[in-house]
Design a protein around this motif. Structure first.
Motif, PDB file in Angstrom:
ATOM      1  N   ILE A  87       0.801  -1.161   0.191  1.00  0.00           N
ATOM      2  CA  ILE A  87      -0.176   0.088   0.056  1.00  0.00           C
ATOM      3  C   ILE A  87       0.854   1.384  -0.128  1.00  0.00           C
ATOM      4  N   ARG A  88       1.897   1.265   0.824  1.00  0.00           N
ATOM      5  CA  ARG A  88       2.839   2.486   0.951  1.00  0.00           C
ATOM      6  C   ARG A  88       3.588   2.507  -0.476  1.00  0.00           C
ATOM      7  N   LEU A  89       4.110   1.420  -0.943  1.00  0.00           N
ATOM      8  CA  LEU A  89       4.815   1.504  -2.042  1.00  0.00           C
ATOM      9  C   LEU A  89       4.051   1.965  -3.239  1.00  0.00           C
ATOM     10  N   GLU A  90       2.728   1.493  -3.545  1.00  0.00           N
ATOM     11  CA  GLU A  90       1.958   2.050  -4.534  1.00  0.00           C
ATOM     12  C   GLU A  90       1.406   3.794  -4.292  1.00  0.00           C
ATOM     13  N   GLU A  91       1.426   4.020  -3.048  1.00  0.00           N
ATOM     14  CA  GLU A  91       1.312   5.241  -2.723  1.00  0.00           C
ATOM     15  C   GLU A  91       2.180   6.142  -3.352  1.00  0.00           C
ATOM     16  N   SER A  92       3.555   5.806  -3.090  1.00  0.00           N
ATOM     17  CA  SER A  92       4.815   6.183  -3.259  1.00  0.00           C
ATOM     18  C   SER A  92       4.984   6.443  -4.928  1.00  0.00           C
ATOM     19  N   LEU A  93       4.602   5.279  -5.485  1.00  0.00           N
ATOM     20  CA  LEU A  93       4.725   5.121  -6.946  1.00  0.00           C
ATOM     21  C   LEU A  93       3.992   6.153  -7.618  1.00  0.00           C
ATOM     22  N   GLU A  94       2.607   6.266  -7.020  1.00  0.00           N
ATOM     23  CA  GLU A  94       1.524   7.279  -7.768  1.00  0.00           C
ATOM     24  C   GLU A  94       2.335   8.591  -7.483  1.00  0.00           C
ATOM     25  N   ALA A  95       2.840   8.795  -6.274  1.00  0.00           N
ATOM     26  CA  ALA A  95       3.226  10.164  -6.074  1.00  0.00           C
ATOM     27  C   ALA A  95       4.436  10.555  -7.160  1.00  0.00           C
ATOM     28  N   ALA A  96       5.277   9.673  -7.292  1.00  0.00           N
ATOM     29  CA  ALA A  96       6.503   9.688  -8.189  1.00  0.00           C
ATOM     30  C   ALA A  96       6.183   9.818  -9.759  1.00  0.00           C
ATOM     31  N   ARG A  97       4.840   8.936 -10.121  1.00  0.00           N
ATOM     32  CA  ARG A  97       4.266   9.172 -11.438  1.00  0.00           C
ATOM     33  C   ARG A  97       3.879  10.614 -11.712  1.00  0.00           C
ATOM     34  N   LEU A  98       3.073  11.008 -10.825  1.00  0.00           N
ATOM     35  CA  LEU A  98       2.586  12.440 -10.846  1.00  0.00           C
ATOM     36  C   LEU A  98       3.712  13.523 -10.914  1.00  0.00           C
ATOM     37  N   ARG A 101      12.207   9.281 -19.735  1.00  0.00           N
ATOM     38  CA  ARG A 101      12.846   8.377 -18.830  1.00  0.00           C
ATOM     39  C   ARG A 101      12.269   8.397 -17.410  1.00  0.00           C
ATOM     40  N   GLU A 102      11.841   9.551 -16.752  1.00  0.00           N
ATOM     41  CA  GLU A 102      11.330   9.436 -15.377  1.00  0.00           C
ATOM     42  C   GLU A 102       9.958   8.732 -15.449  1.00  0.00           C
ATOM     43  N   LEU A 103       9.152   8.928 -16.564  1.00  0.00           N
ATOM     44  CA  LEU A 103       7.913   8.381 -16.725  1.00  0.00           C
ATOM     45  C   LEU A 103       8.170   6.799 -16.795  1.00  0.00           C
ATOM     46  N   ASP A 104       8.885   6.366 -17.729  1.00  0.00           N
ATOM     47  CA  ASP A 104       9.312   4.947 -18.120  1.00  0.00           C
ATOM     48  C   ASP A 104       9.780   4.196 -16.832  1.00  0.00           C
ATOM     49  N   TYR A 105      10.623   5.068 -16.150  1.00  0.00           N
ATOM     50  CA  TYR A 105      11.257   4.308 -14.585  1.00  0.00           C
ATOM     51  C   TYR A 105      10.215   4.065 -13.766  1.00  0.00           C
ATOM     52  N   VAL A 106       9.157   4.923 -13.852  1.00  0.00           N
ATOM     53  CA  VAL A 106       8.011   4.709 -12.737  1.00  0.00           C
ATOM     54  C   VAL A 106       7.140   3.839 -13.163  1.00  0.00           C
TER      55      VAL A 106
END
Length: 144
Positions: free
Chosen positions: A29-40, A56-61
């Motif tokens: 749950i924490r990881l998915e929240e972090s990934l969503e914040a990173a994606r945004l 690259r950043e979008l592809d990495y996330v």
């Protein structure tokens, strides 16, 4: 990345325990929240570029999000193991190695070689003799 390393570390530890009642999926749950914040954040950076279209950043996330799906599947398999196969230590050792070598620039070529070696080692071992051992080996992917 640190959260993913933590998940891999926990997997290497919990795989070796028969009682997995305390092994929860809260870390996902924490990881998915972090990934969503990173994606945004990556999307905002991408949209703020004037001339370049560097994704690259979008592809990495996106790659890390796909890896999260795989890790969740491994988690579910580990949770389902009620009988520890004799190969559990080998698989836990591989998970620990993956955790230790986990970083964004790792091409994983060495890990793929180690995985193939592990498969070859397991092919040389005796087949399961009890139903519990068979089910445990099936859950860890050793019977393919």
């Amino acid at each position: 990345d640190d959260q993913m390393k933590g998940i891999l570390y926990r997997m290497s530890q919990w795989l070796l325990k028969e009682d997995k009642s305390g092994y929860t999926s809260n870390c996902f749950i924490r990881l998915e929240e972090s990934l969503e914040a990173a994606r945004l954040c990556a999307a905002a950076n991408y949209n703020n570029q004037l001339r370049s279209t560097d994704s690259r950043e979008l592809d990495y996330v996106a790659m890390r999000a796909r890896q999260t799906v795989v890790l969740r599947g491994i988690y579910e398999n580990i949770k389902s193991i009620s009988y520890l196969p004799r190969q559990a230590e080998q698989v836990a050792g591989l998970l620990k190695t993956i955790e230790q070598e986990y970083h964004k620039d790792n091409t994983v070529e060495g890990l793929l070689v180690r995985l193939e070696e592990l498969f070859q080692e397991m092919k040389q071992e005796e087949l399961p003799v009890s139903r519990e051992e068979f089910e445990a080996m099936k859950a860890t992917g050793e019977l393919t």
